[in-house]
Motif scaffolding. Structure first.
Motif, PDB file in Angstrom:
ATOM      1  N   HIS A 102       0.826  -1.204   0.000  1.00 54.42           N
ATOM      2  CA  HIS A 102       0.000   0.000   0.000  1.00 54.42           C
ATOM      3  C   HIS A 102       0.868   1.265   0.000  1.00 54.42           C
ATOM      4  O   HIS A 102       0.516   2.275  -0.607  1.00 54.42           O
ATOM      5  CB  HIS A 102      -0.938  -0.004   1.205  1.00 54.42           C
ATOM      6  CG  HIS A 102      -1.900   1.133   1.217  1.00 54.42           C
ATOM      7  ND1 HIS A 102      -2.921   1.252   0.312  1.00 54.42           N
ATOM      8  CD2 HIS A 102      -1.975   2.229   2.012  1.00 54.42           C
ATOM      9  CE1 HIS A 102      -3.594   2.365   0.551  1.00 54.42           C
ATOM     10  NE2 HIS A 102      -3.036   2.973   1.581  1.00 54.42           N
ATOM     11  N   ALA A 103       2.000   1.205   0.672  1.00 57.37           N
ATOM     12  CA  ALA A 103       2.891   2.367   0.754  1.00 57.37           C
ATOM     13  C   ALA A 103       3.691   2.570  -0.530  1.00 57.37           C
ATOM     14  O   ALA A 103       4.173   3.667  -0.789  1.00 57.37           O
ATOM     15  CB  ALA A 103       3.844   2.205   1.938  1.00 57.37           C
ATOM     16  N   ASP A 104       3.821   1.532  -1.347  1.00 58.01           N
ATOM     17  CA  ASP A 104       4.598   1.617  -2.590  1.00 58.01           C
ATOM     18  C   ASP A 104       3.762   2.312  -3.661  1.00 58.01           C
ATOM     19  O   ASP A 104       2.808   1.754  -4.187  1.00 58.01           O
ATOM     20  CB  ASP A 104       4.991   0.211  -3.046  1.00 58.01           C
ATOM     21  CG  ASP A 104       5.903   0.230  -4.259  1.00 58.01           C
ATOM     22  OD1 ASP A 104       6.352   1.316  -4.656  1.00 58.01           O
ATOM     23  OD2 ASP A 104       6.158  -0.868  -4.797  1.00 58.01           O
ATOM     24  N   LYS A 105       4.134   3.554  -3.993  1.00 59.72           N
ATOM     25  CA  LYS A 105       3.380   4.327  -4.985  1.00 59.72           C
ATOM     26  C   LYS A 105       3.966   4.184  -6.392  1.00 59.72           C
ATOM     27  O   LYS A 105       3.365   4.652  -7.354  1.00 59.72           O
ATOM     28  CB  LYS A 105       3.353   5.818  -4.596  1.00 59.72           C
ATOM     29  CG  LYS A 105       2.728   6.073  -3.240  1.00 59.72           C
ATOM     30  CD  LYS A 105       1.303   5.609  -3.189  1.00 59.72           C
ATOM     31  CE  LYS A 105       0.712   5.884  -1.812  1.00 59.72           C
ATOM     32  NZ  LYS A 105      -0.536   5.208  -1.590  1.00 59.72           N
ATOM     33  N   ASP A 106       5.129   3.549  -6.530  1.00 63.64           N
ATOM     34  CA  ASP A 106       5.769   3.407  -7.830  1.00 63.64           C
ATOM     35  C   ASP A 106       5.340   2.143  -8.569  1.00 63.64           C
ATOM     36  O   ASP A 106       5.670   1.979  -9.747  1.00 63.64           O
ATOM     37  CB  ASP A 106       7.289   3.377  -7.670  1.00 63.64           C
ATOM     38  CG  ASP A 106       7.808   4.682  -7.084  1.00 63.64           C
ATOM     39  OD1 ASP A 106       7.158   5.718  -7.332  1.00 63.64           O
ATOM     40  OD2 ASP A 106       8.840   4.654  -6.396  1.00 63.64           O
ATOM     41  N   HIS A 107       4.645   1.239  -7.884  1.00 63.69           N
ATOM     42  CA  HIS A 107       4.248  -0.031  -8.492  1.00 63.69           C
ATOM     43  C   HIS A 107       2.788  -0.326  -8.208  1.00 63.69           C
ATOM     44  O   HIS A 107       2.223   0.157  -7.230  1.00 63.69           O
ATOM     45  CB  HIS A 107       5.115  -1.175  -7.963  1.00 63.69           C
ATOM     46  CG  HIS A 107       6.554  -1.026  -8.287  1.00 63.69           C
ATOM     47  ND1 HIS A 107       7.438  -0.387  -7.448  1.00 63.69           N
ATOM     48  CD2 HIS A 107       7.278  -1.407  -9.369  1.00 63.69           C
ATOM     49  CE1 HIS A 107       8.646  -0.397  -7.996  1.00 63.69           C
ATOM     50  NE2 HIS A 107       8.574  -1.002  -9.173  1.00 63.69           N
ATOM     51  N   LYS A 108       2.211  -1.153  -9.068  1.00 59.26           N
ATOM     52  CA  LYS A 108       0.850  -1.646  -8.864  1.00 59.26           C
ATOM     53  C   LYS A 108       0.952  -3.158  -8.715  1.00 59.26           C
ATOM     54  O   LYS A 108       1.746  -3.806  -9.402  1.00 59.26           O
ATOM     55  CB  LYS A 108      -0.035  -1.263 -10.045  1.00 59.26           C
ATOM     56  CG  LYS A 108      -1.484  -1.563  -9.809  1.00 59.26           C
ATOM     57  CD  LYS A 108      -2.370  -0.640 -10.588  1.00 59.26           C
ATOM     58  CE  LYS A 108      -3.790  -1.079 -10.306  1.00 59.26           C
ATOM     59  NZ  LYS A 108      -4.713  -0.025 -10.368  1.00 59.26           N
ATOM     60  N   TYR A 109       0.157  -3.716  -7.835  1.00 57.96           N
ATOM     61  CA  TYR A 109       0.238  -5.136  -7.527  1.00 57.96           C
ATOM     62  C   TYR A 109      -1.022  -5.844  -8.001  1.00 57.96           C
ATOM     63  O   TYR A 109      -2.137  -5.366  -7.792  1.00 57.96           O
ATOM     64  CB  TYR A 109       0.413  -5.337  -6.018  1.00 57.96           C
ATOM     65  CG  TYR A 109       1.738  -4.815  -5.521  1.00 57.96           C
ATOM     66  CD1 TYR A 109       2.829  -5.648  -5.442  1.00 57.96           C
ATOM     67  CD2 TYR A 109       1.897  -3.485  -5.164  1.00 57.96           C
ATOM     68  CE1 TYR A 109       4.053  -5.174  -5.001  1.00 57.96           C
ATOM     69  CE2 TYR A 109       3.114  -3.003  -4.729  1.00 57.96           C
ATOM     70  CZ  TYR A 109       4.185  -3.858  -4.649  1.00 57.96           C
ATOM     71  OH  TYR A 109       5.398  -3.381  -4.219  1.00 57.96           O
TER      72      TYR A 109
END
Length: 143
Positions: A102-109
């Protein structure tokens, strides 16, 4: 040698070869204390039905705690404890991973529908086809 040291040595001799308190027993004891407090609250609030249900649950839980603590079948008790620790570790790890994703704004999961593997893709690539690295299934998605 003092009386307390003799008592401690006697307890240590008695517990030799027994399971004692492990992580599962600690969790069961915490559950027992929570039920005991709930029983006390129900009793003080004059809710006899709730207090009776708590009391019915407290006795088998106490027997289970003492059975596991004094058991000499260490192999079986360690197996139970290992299953509990693996389950707890999975829950904690899943929550920590979800927070990090959720904190990773550079990737989509994305999660593969077949094998439940989580695939990471950079944000801003538009409509893409993701191939699961584990099972080879394709995921059509927009990043």
């Amino acid at each position: 040698m003092g009386i307390f040291r003799k008592l401690g040595n006697a307890i240590a001799r008695f517990m030799y070869g027994r399971n004692g308190m492990d992580q599962l027993n600690t969790a069961l004891l915490r559950g027992y204390l929570a039920l005991f407090i709930a029983q006390m609250v129900f009793s003080l609030a004059k809710l006899e039905g709730g207090a009776m249900v708590c009391e019915i649950l407290l006795w088998p839980l106490m027997v289970l705690i003492f059975f596991r603590m004094f058991s000499k079948n260490l192999y079986k008790r360690q197996g139970e404890n290992t299953k509990y620790l693996n389950w707890i570790w999975g829950v904690k790890n899943k929550n920590a991973g979800a927070k990090a994703r959720h904190a990773d704004k550079d990737h989509k999961y994305f999660t593969c529908k077949q094998c439940r593997t989580i695939c990471r893709v950079p944000v801003g690539k538009g409509k893409i086809i993701i191939t699961c690295p584990k099972c080879g299934a394709q995921i059509h998605a927009k990043t």
